[in-house]
Scaffold this motif. Structure first.
Motif, PDB file in Angstrom:
ATOM      1  N   ILE A 156       4.725  -5.264 -11.679  1.00  0.00           N
ATOM      2  CA  ILE A 156       3.798  -4.928 -10.538  1.00  0.00           C
ATOM      3  C   ILE A 156       2.380  -4.917 -11.217  1.00  0.00           C
ATOM      4  O   ILE A 156       1.415  -5.392 -10.402  1.00  0.00           O
ATOM      5  CB  ILE A 156       4.106  -3.434 -10.265  1.00  0.00           C
ATOM      6  N   LEU A 157       2.131  -4.341 -12.336  1.00  0.00           N
ATOM      7  CA  LEU A 157       0.823  -4.407 -12.946  1.00  0.00           C
ATOM      8  C   LEU A 157       0.219  -5.775 -12.875  1.00  0.00           C
ATOM      9  O   LEU A 157      -0.867  -6.000 -12.515  1.00  0.00           O
ATOM     10  CB  LEU A 157       0.722  -3.687 -14.294  1.00  0.00           C
ATOM     11  N   GLN A 168       0.752  -1.216   0.040  1.00  0.00           N
ATOM     12  CA  GLN A 168      -0.034  -0.076  -0.004  1.00  0.00           C
ATOM     13  C   GLN A 168       0.940   1.174   0.094  1.00  0.00           C
ATOM     14  O   GLN A 168       0.660   2.153  -0.806  1.00  0.00           O
ATOM     15  CB  GLN A 168      -0.851  -0.141   1.348  1.00  0.00           C
ATOM     16  N   LYS A 169       1.757   1.208   0.867  1.00  0.00           N
ATOM     17  CA  LYS A 169       2.840   2.443   0.897  1.00  0.00           C
ATOM     18  C   LYS A 169       3.417   2.633  -0.218  1.00  0.00           C
ATOM     19  O   LYS A 169       3.669   3.783  -0.949  1.00  0.00           O
ATOM     20  CB  LYS A 169       3.836   2.344   2.056  1.00  0.00           C
ATOM     21  N   PHE A 170       4.051   1.658  -1.030  1.00  0.00           N
ATOM     22  CA  PHE A 170       4.852   1.735  -2.206  1.00  0.00           C
ATOM     23  C   PHE A 170       3.762   2.116  -3.321  1.00  0.00           C
ATOM     24  O   PHE A 170       4.296   3.062  -4.159  1.00  0.00           O
ATOM     25  CB  PHE A 170       5.196   0.236  -2.627  1.00  0.00           C
ATOM     26  N   ILE A 224      -3.392   4.726  -6.630  1.00  0.00           N
ATOM     27  CA  ILE A 224      -4.402   4.697  -5.786  1.00  0.00           C
ATOM     28  C   ILE A 224      -5.081   5.824  -5.465  1.00  0.00           C
ATOM     29  O   ILE A 224      -4.498   6.769  -5.306  1.00  0.00           O
ATOM     30  CB  ILE A 224      -3.737   4.262  -4.136  1.00  0.00           C
ATOM     31  N   ARG A 225      -6.496   6.153  -5.605  1.00  0.00           N
ATOM     32  CA  ARG A 225      -7.064   7.164  -5.799  1.00  0.00           C
ATOM     33  C   ARG A 225      -8.167   7.411  -4.568  1.00  0.00           C
ATOM     34  O   ARG A 225      -8.390   6.114  -3.839  1.00  0.00           O
ATOM     35  CB  ARG A 225      -8.143   7.135  -6.793  1.00  0.00           C
ATOM     36  N   THR A 226      -8.593   8.448  -4.207  1.00  0.00           N
ATOM     37  CA  THR A 226      -9.491   8.759  -3.119  1.00  0.00           C
ATOM     38  C   THR A 226     -10.866   9.066  -3.691  1.00  0.00           C
ATOM     39  O   THR A 226     -10.972   9.869  -4.539  1.00  0.00           O
ATOM     40  CB  THR A 226      -8.944   9.865  -2.388  1.00  0.00           C
TER      41      THR A 226
END
Length: 359
Positions: free
Chosen positions: A283-284, A213-215, A251-253
């Motif tokens: 990663i994808l 998540q942090k990455f 990552i969107r809000t």
């Protein structure tokens, strides 16, 4: 059945004629029209979006108090609602619906009488209506996206050449301001099959490890329309606009809930900005596998309203040799995706809400 082609004058005539799309789909099959000039559609203009879900009642009383039955289909995604007609919603109910769909991802309304003109009015309540860059549409209804597939569909070659896991997507995520609340009305369904799978991108984020998540937070990814442009060129259809790709946060809000959501998918996301091709592809692919294997945050449904920002969906083409499937979609646009580093995950928000109720 080959699609009809109409003139640019006809295609730009937005005077809705009260078409019966259910009848057209049943009698004519793929009845779509296409423009003959690119100039028939302007480029999309940026706009300021304020989600009406921000005005919603946290209890969603106008929905819950008027439904004859309402229940969650799974813990993480999907709520089914009976006894409410989308064609007759009040403004308050639209606010509450926008909040509810932001929280639950997908809403299923049964036995709906809504027609295409009412569907357009419904869609306009949530944002400017999107006109697709390459797909056809009903005569005089450029804002309506038609779903029609049968055993003779020209897309079958592509569908046969791909696996179902490759078809997860958020609609037209390559636009600068992709869709929000989206309405799909099915009018012709096969006796079995033809469902749509949805996955919660809130839960997809929550299921990642804290280190992952942090990455991912703060990274951006490229979303491309090139495949759809190539398909249009192969079929000699006009590409209405030049815009091909956008860069959005991985990552969107969500602007209503404030929750974090994973925003990449195999249909349109092509690379992560700032990583080598080797790193980006790895990663994808990990994230794509994470979405397709997330059985605990998926649901399989027919007939729905959903939030394109926080759900992935995947139409199941298991019916092509059984019977046709027809429906229509209205797709309002919303804000440009963003990431707020102060936003919370849904899991964290739920945990804090439970703790507050115990006090």
């Amino acid at each position: 059945m080959a699609p009809n082609v109409t003139t640019v004058e006809e295609i730009t005539d937005s005077l809705h004629q009260g078409l019966d799309l259910a009848k057209l789909g049943k009698e004519q099959g793929r009845y779509l029209v296409y423009p003959d000039k690119k100039a028939s559609y302007p480029e999309l203009e940026p706009f300021e979006h304020k989600d009406r879900g921000l005005r919603g009642d946290p209890k969603k009383a106008s929905i819950y108090d008027n439904a004859t039955k309402i229940f969650d289909v799974t813990p993480h995604i999907g709520t089914e609602i009976h006894g409410i007609q989308l064609s007759q919603l009040t403004e308050t109910q639209k606010d509450d619906l926008a909040l509810l769909v932001a929280e639950r991802g997908v809403l299923v309304f049964r036995d709906q009488d809504i027609n295409v003109d009412q569907g357009l009015e419904f869609g306009k309540s949530f944002g400017p209506l999107h006109v697709h860059s390459t797909f056809g549409h009903p005569p005089g209804y450029p804002e309506v996206h038609v779903v029609y597939y049968d055993e003779n569909s020209v897309e079958r070659e592509y569908l046969d050449a791909t696996t179902q896991t490759e078809q997860w997507h958020n609609d037209v995520s390559y636009e600068e301001q992709p869709p929000s609340v989206t309405l799909l009305k099915m009018t012709l369904v096969p006796p079995t099959g033809g469902d749509t799978m949805f996955a919660s991108s809130y839960a997809a984020y929550d299921r990642l490890s804290p280190s992952m998540q942090k990455f991912l937070e703060g990274l951006q990814a490229k979303h491309s329309a090139q495949r759809q442009f190539d398909e249009a060129n192969a079929q000699n259809h006009v590409i209405r606009r030049t815009h091909v790709e956008s860069i959005h946060p991985v990552i969107r809000t969500h602007p209503v809930t404030g929750w974090k959501a994973l925003y990449v998918q195999p249909e349109f996301t092509t690379s992560i900005v700032g990583l080598s091709k080797h790193e980006s592809d790895a990663i994808l692919q990990l994230l794509f596998n994470h979405i397709s294997a997330g059985y605990d945050f998926q649901v399989r449904l027919k007939w729905e309203v959903w939030d394109n920002r926080t759900t992935f969906h995947n139409p199941i083409f298991d019916y092509l040799d059984v019977a046709p499937r027809h429906g229509w979609r209205v797709t309002p646009q919303a804000e440009k995706p963003y990431f707020d580093p102060n936003s919370k995950s849904k899991k964290q928000a739920d945990r804090e809400a439970r703790a507050a109720r115990k006090q």
